[in-house]
Design an enzyme around this catalytic site. Sequence first.
Site, PDB file in Angstrom:
ATOM      1  N   ARG A  37       0.861  -1.115   0.040  1.00  0.00           N
ATOM      2  CA  ARG A  37      -0.031   0.079  -0.105  1.00  0.00           C
ATOM      3  C   ARG A  37       0.933   1.249  -0.197  1.00  0.00           C
ATOM      4  NH1 ARG A  37      -3.014  -3.159  -1.001  1.00  0.00           N
ATOM      5  NH2 ARG A  37      -5.153  -3.616  -0.521  1.00  0.00           N
TER       6      ARG A  37
ATOM      7  N   GLU B 164      -4.580   7.072  -5.816  1.00  0.00           N
ATOM      8  CA  GLU B 164      -4.837   6.213  -6.701  1.00  0.00           C
ATOM      9  C   GLU B 164      -6.287   6.449  -7.497  1.00  0.00           C
ATOM     10  OE1 GLU B 164      -4.239   2.140  -5.828  1.00  0.00           O
ATOM     11  OE2 GLU B 164      -2.182   2.606  -5.194  1.00  0.00           O
TER      12      GLU B 164
ATOM     13  N   HIS C 216      -0.938  -0.269 -10.035  1.00  0.00           N
ATOM     14  CA  HIS C 216      -1.578  -1.072  -9.106  1.00  0.00           C
ATOM     15  C   HIS C 216      -2.182  -2.362  -9.774  1.00  0.00           C
ATOM     16  CE1 HIS C 216      -3.745  -1.066  -4.894  1.00  0.00           C
ATOM     17  NE2 HIS C 216      -3.228  -2.182  -5.184  1.00  0.00           N
TER      18      HIS C 216
END
Length: 327
Positions: free
Chosen positions: A235, A264, A283
């Site tokens: 993360r 994000e 991601h």
Amino acid sequence: MRLAILDDYQSVALDYAPWEQLAADGVEVTVFTRQFRDDDDAATGLRDFDIIIAMRERTAFGRERLRQLPGLKLLVTTGMANQSIDLQAAEEQGVVVCGTGGSPAAAPELTWALLLAFARSIPFEDGRLRAGRWQSTVGFELAGKTLGVLGLGKIGTRIAGYGRAFGMDVIAWSPNLTDEAASQAGARKVSKDALFRESDVVSVHVRLSERSRGVVGEEELRLLGPTGIVVNTARGPLVDEDALVRGLEEGWLGGAALDVFDVEPLPAGHRLLSAPRTVLTPHLGYVTEESYRQFYGGAFEDVQAWLRGSPIRLLTPAVANGAGTSA
């Protein structure tokens, strides 16, 4: 009854589960491929939905957002943990929250892909080759280097195994790690400072919480030094992003391979996009066919079970008795 599948960035959600079967239960399925701008946008877009399928942390469900969705009865998150869902607020509001299984291999494999891509400058060389250039960088080998694993859980243990397979010396640290657990994973337990001081590469695999936020700060990055590399597929907020960027720009940090970020999607013009010595991916850690089959397939099972009054994989057990179409 209306069901929303959120944040289907690749427009593939309908391919990974038989959602059409829910029509027999009177459920209408709608897929959203865009992010919501804010709470008001989400409230407007989701106001009429009884069931919501959330893809990881792409859309957050804090107390205020949940409050704006009084008709919500079932919230399904992919995976069995989601820091962006306020479970207490959901429970107080009578919203059932369920999770799904996931792929144990997806994130570790991407971690290693990022490290290899950085070590051999693959993204850069790929671009140069397509532009007609030939061999412009000198890479480095992983064999003989020291890999530091920050967080030796399920993913960290796999990373330790990859490191050993590539001939690396593997060391590890986490707050509750024991010598025995580290040894069983093929690693040597060290202190946190030693992990960053001795490692050529540090890969981050701890779970994000208020306690772990910023666990990799400027002090740790400076210990890693001008030849050290940090890899983060866990993360974004685990690593102090400002210190990371400054380290890259000022040259006291060797490099970064990142799949996760504080915000994000990563905003246009973000400093990381122009920072030197980086490999960046959007991601992708959990974005595989195998993972999506488990995520969407599990979400479909959760909805079916809830409709029949017997919810599964509950994250809010106290509201389980309110499950089903009568909720």
